[in-house]
Design a protein around this motif. Structure first.
Motif, PDB file in Angstrom:
ATOM      1  N   VAL A  32      44.087 -12.014  -1.875  1.00 32.74           N
ATOM      2  CA  VAL A  32      45.121 -11.043  -1.575  1.00 32.74           C
ATOM      3  C   VAL A  32      44.858 -10.444  -0.177  1.00 32.74           C
ATOM      4  N   ALA A  33      44.197  -9.276  -0.085  1.00 38.98           N
ATOM      5  CA  ALA A  33      43.807  -8.791   1.238  1.00 38.98           C
ATOM      6  C   ALA A  33      42.329  -8.435   1.257  1.00 38.98           C
ATOM      7  N   GLY A  34      41.541  -9.062   0.354  1.00 41.53           N
ATOM      8  CA  GLY A  34      40.105  -8.796   0.329  1.00 41.53           C
ATOM      9  C   GLY A  34      39.816  -7.340   0.036  1.00 41.53           C
ATOM     10  N   TYR A  35      38.839  -6.806   0.755  1.00 40.32           N
ATOM     11  CA  TYR A  35      38.386  -5.442   0.462  1.00 40.32           C
ATOM     12  C   TYR A  35      39.479  -4.392   0.658  1.00 40.32           C
ATOM     13  N   ALA A  36      40.533  -4.723   1.417  1.00 41.12           N
ATOM     14  CA  ALA A  36      41.559  -3.720   1.715  1.00 41.12           C
ATOM     15  C   ALA A  36      42.739  -3.783   0.748  1.00 41.12           C
ATOM     16  N   THR A  37      42.610  -4.588  -0.315  1.00 44.12           N
ATOM     17  CA  THR A  37      43.756  -4.787  -1.212  1.00 44.12           C
ATOM     18  C   THR A  37      44.326  -3.483  -1.748  1.00 44.12           C
ATOM     19  N   GLU A  38      43.463  -2.574  -2.200  1.00 43.06           N
ATOM     20  CA  GLU A  38      43.932  -1.368  -2.873  1.00 43.06           C
ATOM     21  C   GLU A  38      44.257  -0.235  -1.900  1.00 43.06           C
ATOM     22  N   TYR A  39      44.102  -0.477  -0.609  1.00 48.24           N
ATOM     23  CA  TYR A  39      44.258   0.631   0.340  1.00 48.24           C
ATOM     24  C   TYR A  39      45.670   0.697   0.889  1.00 48.24           C
ATOM     25  N   SER A  40      46.102   1.930   1.196  1.00 43.74           N
ATOM     26  CA  SER A  40      47.435   2.112   1.747  1.00 43.74           C
ATOM     27  C   SER A  40      47.397   3.251   2.755  1.00 43.74           C
ATOM     28  N   SER A  41      48.466   3.380   3.502  1.00 40.48           N
ATOM     29  CA  SER A  41      48.655   4.547   4.359  1.00 40.48           C
ATOM     30  C   SER A  41      47.496   4.810   5.315  1.00 40.48           C
ATOM     31  N   MET A  42      47.094   6.081   5.475  1.00 43.49           N
ATOM     32  CA  MET A  42      46.076   6.465   6.450  1.00 43.49           C
ATOM     33  C   MET A  42      44.747   5.763   6.199  1.00 43.49           C
ATOM     34  N   LEU A  43      44.393   5.616   4.918  1.00 49.13           N
ATOM     35  CA  LEU A  43      43.096   4.995   4.623  1.00 49.13           C
ATOM     36  C   LEU A  43      43.077   3.563   5.135  1.00 49.13           C
ATOM     37  N   PHE A  44      44.190   2.845   4.919  1.00 47.90           N
ATOM     38  CA  PHE A  44      44.262   1.483   5.437  1.00 47.90           C
ATOM     39  C   PHE A  44      44.224   1.492   6.961  1.00 47.90           C
ATOM     40  N   THR A  45      44.951   2.458   7.549  1.00 47.16           N
ATOM     41  CA  THR A  45      44.973   2.531   9.015  1.00 47.16           C
ATOM     42  C   THR A  45      43.569   2.684   9.577  1.00 47.16           C
ATOM     43  N   MET A  46      42.738   3.470   8.874  1.00 41.45           N
ATOM     44  CA  MET A  46      41.388   3.672   9.395  1.00 41.45           C
ATOM     45  C   MET A  46      40.592   2.374   9.380  1.00 41.45           C
ATOM     46  N   PHE A  47      40.751   1.566   8.310  1.00 44.74           N
ATOM     47  CA  PHE A  47      40.102   0.247   8.306  1.00 44.74           C
ATOM     48  C   PHE A  47      40.582  -0.590   9.483  1.00 44.74           C
ATOM     49  N   PHE A  48      41.903  -0.548   9.671  1.00 44.98           N
ATOM     50  CA  PHE A  48      42.549  -1.359  10.691  1.00 44.98           C
ATOM     51  C   PHE A  48      42.035  -0.959  12.072  1.00 44.98           C
ATOM     52  N   LEU A  49      42.048   0.362  12.355  1.00 42.94           N
ATOM     53  CA  LEU A  49      41.573   0.842  13.654  1.00 42.94           C
ATOM     54  C   LEU A  49      40.094   0.513  13.823  1.00 42.94           C
ATOM     55  N   GLY A  50      39.322   0.679  12.743  1.00 43.87           N
ATOM     56  CA  GLY A  50      37.893   0.386  12.814  1.00 43.87           C
ATOM     57  C   GLY A  50      37.647  -1.059  13.180  1.00 43.87           C
ATOM     58  N   GLU A  51      38.422  -1.967  12.579  1.00 40.10           N
ATOM     59  CA  GLU A  51      38.241  -3.389  12.864  1.00 40.10           C
ATOM     60  C   GLU A  51      38.515  -3.685  14.342  1.00 40.10           C
ATOM     61  N   TYR A  52      39.598  -3.093  14.868  1.00 39.72           N
ATOM     62  CA  TYR A  52      39.926  -3.376  16.268  1.00 39.72           C
ATOM     63  C   TYR A  52      38.940  -2.695  17.209  1.00 39.72           C
ATOM     64  N   ALA A  53      38.491  -1.486  16.843  1.00 39.77           N
ATOM     65  CA  ALA A  53      37.503  -0.818  17.700  1.00 39.77           C
ATOM     66  C   ALA A  53      36.219  -1.629  17.727  1.00 39.77           C
ATOM     67  N   SER A  54      35.844  -2.246  16.594  1.00 43.34           N
ATOM     68  CA  SER A  54      34.596  -3.001  16.638  1.00 43.34           C
ATOM     69  C   SER A  54      34.788  -4.321  17.384  1.00 43.34           C
ATOM     70  N   MET A  55      36.026  -4.841  17.419  1.00 44.93           N
ATOM     71  CA  MET A  55      36.281  -6.004  18.288  1.00 44.93           C
ATOM     72  C   MET A  55      36.038  -5.636  19.745  1.00 44.93           C
ATOM     73  N   ILE A  56      36.590  -4.469  20.150  1.00 46.56           N
ATOM     74  CA  ILE A  56      36.394  -4.049  21.540  1.00 46.56           C
ATOM     75  C   ILE A  56      34.910  -3.828  21.801  1.00 46.56           C
ATOM     76  N   LEU A  57      34.222  -3.258  20.803  1.00 47.57           N
ATOM     77  CA  LEU A  57      32.794  -2.997  20.966  1.00 47.57           C
ATOM     78  C   LEU A  57      32.023  -4.300  21.178  1.00 47.57           C
ATOM     79  N   MET A  58      32.303  -5.311  20.341  1.00 46.37           N
ATOM     80  CA  MET A  58      31.573  -6.570  20.485  1.00 46.37           C
ATOM     81  C   MET A  58      31.868  -7.195  21.855  1.00 46.37           C
ATOM     82  N   SER A  59      33.115  -7.076  22.331  1.00 46.89           N
ATOM     83  CA  SER A  59      33.443  -7.619  23.655  1.00 46.89           C
ATOM     84  C   SER A  59      32.688  -6.863  24.742  1.00 46.89           C
ATOM     85  N   ALA A  60      32.604  -5.536  24.578  1.00 48.75           N
ATOM     86  CA  ALA A  60      31.860  -4.746  25.561  1.00 48.75           C
ATOM     87  C   ALA A  60      30.387  -5.144  25.551  1.00 48.75           C
TER      88      ALA A  60
END
Lengths: 200, 333
Positions: B219-247
Motif C-alpha cells: 500500500v504505502a508502507g509505513y505511511a499507510t495510516e497517516y494523513s494530513s499534517m502527520l503525513f506532510t511531516m514524513f513527506f517533508l522529512g524525506e525530502y529534507a534528508s534527500m537534500i541533506l544526503m546531497s549536501a
C-alpha cells in the motif's frame, strides 16, 4: 546560570526519569523507547563534558545500531506483559542496585585506576588523543577486544544457523545473463491442441 | 539567568536562519521532482498554479493543512504522533553542522562527520515507530524492511566516510572541504563516490530502493495510516534528508563551496557553488527515479552486504596503504 548548566540539568533529569521508566514501563516496546531516550541523554552529557567523540559513538553504536536491533526483536516477538509483580523481584533488584552503588562509591573515593583525568595538551582534539592511545599504548587490548567480538559473532552464526536442504536460491549472475532469445518462445498451436500436444 | 536566555534567543534566531531557507528548498524540491519526472515522461508537469506552476508547492501545503488528521482507533496514539515529528526534526537537526560556505556554518564542531552519520542513523526510528504504532500489518512490514535496509547501507556509508576522513585527516567538515583545494575527492576516490551515492539512495528510501513504501506490495508502507499534517511531516522529512544526503555528497566528494577548477575568475560566492553542486546531486536522485525500476528485496540486501561492503572495506585498506606508502598521510598534531 549559564546555558551549558541548563542543558546539564535537563539531560541529567531526563536521563534519570527515563531510566526509571525503562524498568517500570508496562509494555516492553515502551521500555526500549525509554532506553533509547536514556542513551540520547547520556550522549548529551558526554558532549557537555567535552568528550564529543564518545558522545557521537554512543549515538552511532548504541542508539543507531544496538537499540534498533533491540527494538526489532521486541517488536517481532509476541511477548505480552512480563509476569510476576514488582514486589516479588524487589530483593534481587535492591541487591543488584546496592552492589552497583558500592562500586560507584568505591571508584569515586579511590579515583579509578588512572587517577583524576588530566587536561589534554593544548591543541589536540580528543578524537586524535583517543586514537593515539588506543593504537599505541593499548593496541594489544584493543585487538583483543576486536577478537572477542569476532568470536562472539561467529559463535552466534554457528549456533543460530540451520542448514536447510531444498532451498531455491537466486542466482543473480544467471538472472542478469538472460537474453530474450532463451526466455521467450512463440508457439502457434493448432486449434483444440493442448499443452501436451506441443511436443515439449 | 539573563545570559542563558539571551544565548537561547540568539541560537534560536540562527537556527531559523538555517531552517526557513531549507523548508523553502524542500518545497521547491517537490516541484522540481514533478517537473523533472514530467520531462522524463514527455509531459508538462504542474503548470496551472502560478507562473510555470511555481506556487504549486504552497497550494499542496495548504491542502494538506486543511485535511483532517485521522488516528486509527487501535493505534498507539503517543508513538503514532511522535513518529513523524522524530523524522522531521532529525532531518532538520543535521543541518546544524553543514558548512554552506567558508565560515558560514551554525556549529563548526570537531566531529561534524560523525554527527551527520549519527543523525542519519537515527532517522530509522521515525519509520520503525510509525510502523509499530500504526498497529496494522502493511506499515509494520514496511517498517521492518526499512530498518533492515537503512542499517545495512549505513555500514558502507561508514566506510566511505572513513576513506574520506583518512585522506582529509580531520573529522571537521570545514577541514574536509579545505583539504580538497588541490583536487576534489571524486577524482581519486571515484568508486567510493559511486558507492556513497547509491547508498544514499537506499538510506533515504528513494527509488530504486523505495521498498519501505512499495505501493504495489505494501500500500504505502509505513505511511499507510497517516494523513494530513502527520503525513506532510514524513513527506517533508524525506525530502529534507534527500537534500541533506546531497549536501553530504557535495562536502565529501565535490569540494563543498570550492569553485569548479578554472572558474575562479567568475568570483561567485561560495554558497552559490555549494547550492549548484547540491542541486546537481539532487537532479541525479530524480533522474534515477525516472529511469530505474524498483529493486527486488533480496537484490537490495545482496548489493548492500555482498557487493558494497567488501568493496568499500577493500578501498579503506587500499587508501590507507597508499597513503602510508607514499608518505602522504595527513598528519599534524
Amino acid at each position: 546560570m549559564a546555558a551549558p548548566d541548563l542543558f546539564f540539568w535537563l539531560c541529567s533529569a531526563v536521563l534519570m526519569l527515563s531510566s526509571v521508566f525503562v524498568v517500570s514501563a508496562r509494555s516492553l516496546v515502551h521500555a526500549v523507547f525509554f532506553l533509547i531516550l536514556a542513551f540520547l541523554n547520556a550522549a548529551g552529557l558526554f558532549i557537555l563534558l567535552g568528550a564529543e567523540f564518545l558522545g557521537m559513538m554512543m549515538l552511532i553504536v548504541y542508539v543507531g545500531a544496538v537499540a534498533v536491533l533491540f527494538l526489532f526483536v521486541v517488536m517481532t516477538l509476541d511477548t505480552g506483559r512480563p509476569g510476576g509483580s514488582l514486589r516479588a523481584r524487589l530483593p534481587a533488584a535492591l541487591a543488584a542496585g546496592a552492589i552497583l552503588l558500592l562500586e560507584l562509591a568505591f571508584v569515586a573515593v579511590a579515583g579509578g585506576p588512572g587517577g583524576s583525568p588530566e587536561p589534554l595538551p593544548g591543541g589536540v582534539s580528543n578524537t586524535r588523543a583517543l586514537g593515539r592511545l588506543i593504537y599505541t599504548d593499548y593496541a594489544a587490548l584493543f585487538e583483543l577486544a576486536g577478537a572477542i567480538l569476532l568470536v562472539a559473532m561467529i559463535g552466534a552464526i554457528v549456533l543460530a544457523h540451520r542448514y536447510r536442504p531444498g532451498v531455491r536460491r537466486q542466482n543473480p549472475v544467471r538472472q542478469f545473463g538472460r537474453r530474450q532469445g532463451e526466455s521467450i518462445r512463440l508457439e502457434d498451436p493448432a486449434v483444440g491442441a493442448g499443452v501436451s500436444e506441443q511436443g515439449r | 539567568m539573563l545570559d542563558a536566555v539571551l544565548t537561547v534567543l540568539q541560537v534560536t534566531a540562527l537556527i531559523l536562519l538555517v531552517v526557513v531557507p531549507l523548508l523553502l528548498c524542500v518545497a521547491y524540491l517537490t516541484l522540481a521532482e514533478r517537473k523533472i519526472l514530467a520531462a522524463a515522461h514527455r509531459r508538462r508537469g504542474p503548470n496551472v498554479v502560478g507562473p510555470f506552476g511555481l506556487l504549486q508547492p504552497f497550494a499542496d501545503g495548504l491542502k494538506m493543512l486543511a485535511k483532517e488528521t485521522v488516528i486509527p482507533s487501535r493505534a498507539n496514539r503517543v508513538v503514532f504522533v511522535l513518529a513523524p515529528v522524530v523524522t522531521f526534526t532529525l532531518s532538520l537537526a543535521a543541518w546544524a553542522v553543514i558548512p554552506v560556505s567558508e565560515r558560514v556554518v551554525l556549529a563548526d564542531i570537531n566531529v561534524g562527520v560523525l554527527y551527520l552519520f549519527a543523525i542519519s542513523s537515527l532517522a530509522v526510528y521515525g519509520i520503525i515507530m510509525a510502523g509499530w504504532a500504526s498497529n496494522s500489518k502493511y506499515p509494520f512490514l514496511g517498517a521492518l524492511r526499512s530498518a533492515a535496509q537503512m542499517v545495512s547501507y549505513e555500514v558502507s556509508i561508514g566506510f566511505v566516510i572513513v576513506t574520506v576522513v583518512l585522506c582529509a585527516g580531520s573529522l571537521n567538515l570545514t577541514e574536509i572541504v579545505r583539504a580538497q583545494e588541490k583536487i576534489w575527492y571524486v577524482v581519486p576516490l571515484l568508486p567510493m563516490a559511486v558507492v556513497f551515492f547509491i547508498s544514499s539512495l537506499a538510506e533515504t528510501n528513494r527509488a530504486p530502493f523505495d521498498l519501505p513504501e512499495d505501493e504495489a506490495a505494501l500500500v504505502a508502507g509505513y505511511a499507510t495510516e497517516y494523513s494530513s499534517m502527520l503525513f506532510t511531516m514524513f513527506f517533508l522529512g524525506e525530502y529534507a534528508s534527500m537534500i541533506l544526503m546531497s549536501a553530504m555528497g557535495t562536502i565529501l566528494f565535490l569540494g563543498g563551496w570550492l569553485p569548479l577548477p578554472g572558474t575562479a575568475a567568475l568570483a561567485l560566492p561560495g554558497f552559490v557553488w555549494f547550492a549548484l553542486k547540491t542541486a546537481f546531486l539532487l537532479f541525479l536522485f530524480l533522474w534515477v527515479r525516472a529511469t530505474l525500476p524498483r529493486y527486488r528485496y533480496d537484490q537490495l540486501m545482496r548489493i548492500g552486504w555482498k557487493v558494497f561492503l567488501p568493496l568499500s572495506l577493500a578501498w579503506v585498506v587500499l587508501t590507507a596503504g597508499a597513503l602510508v606508502a607514499f608518505d602522504a598521510l595527513p598528519g599534524g598534531k
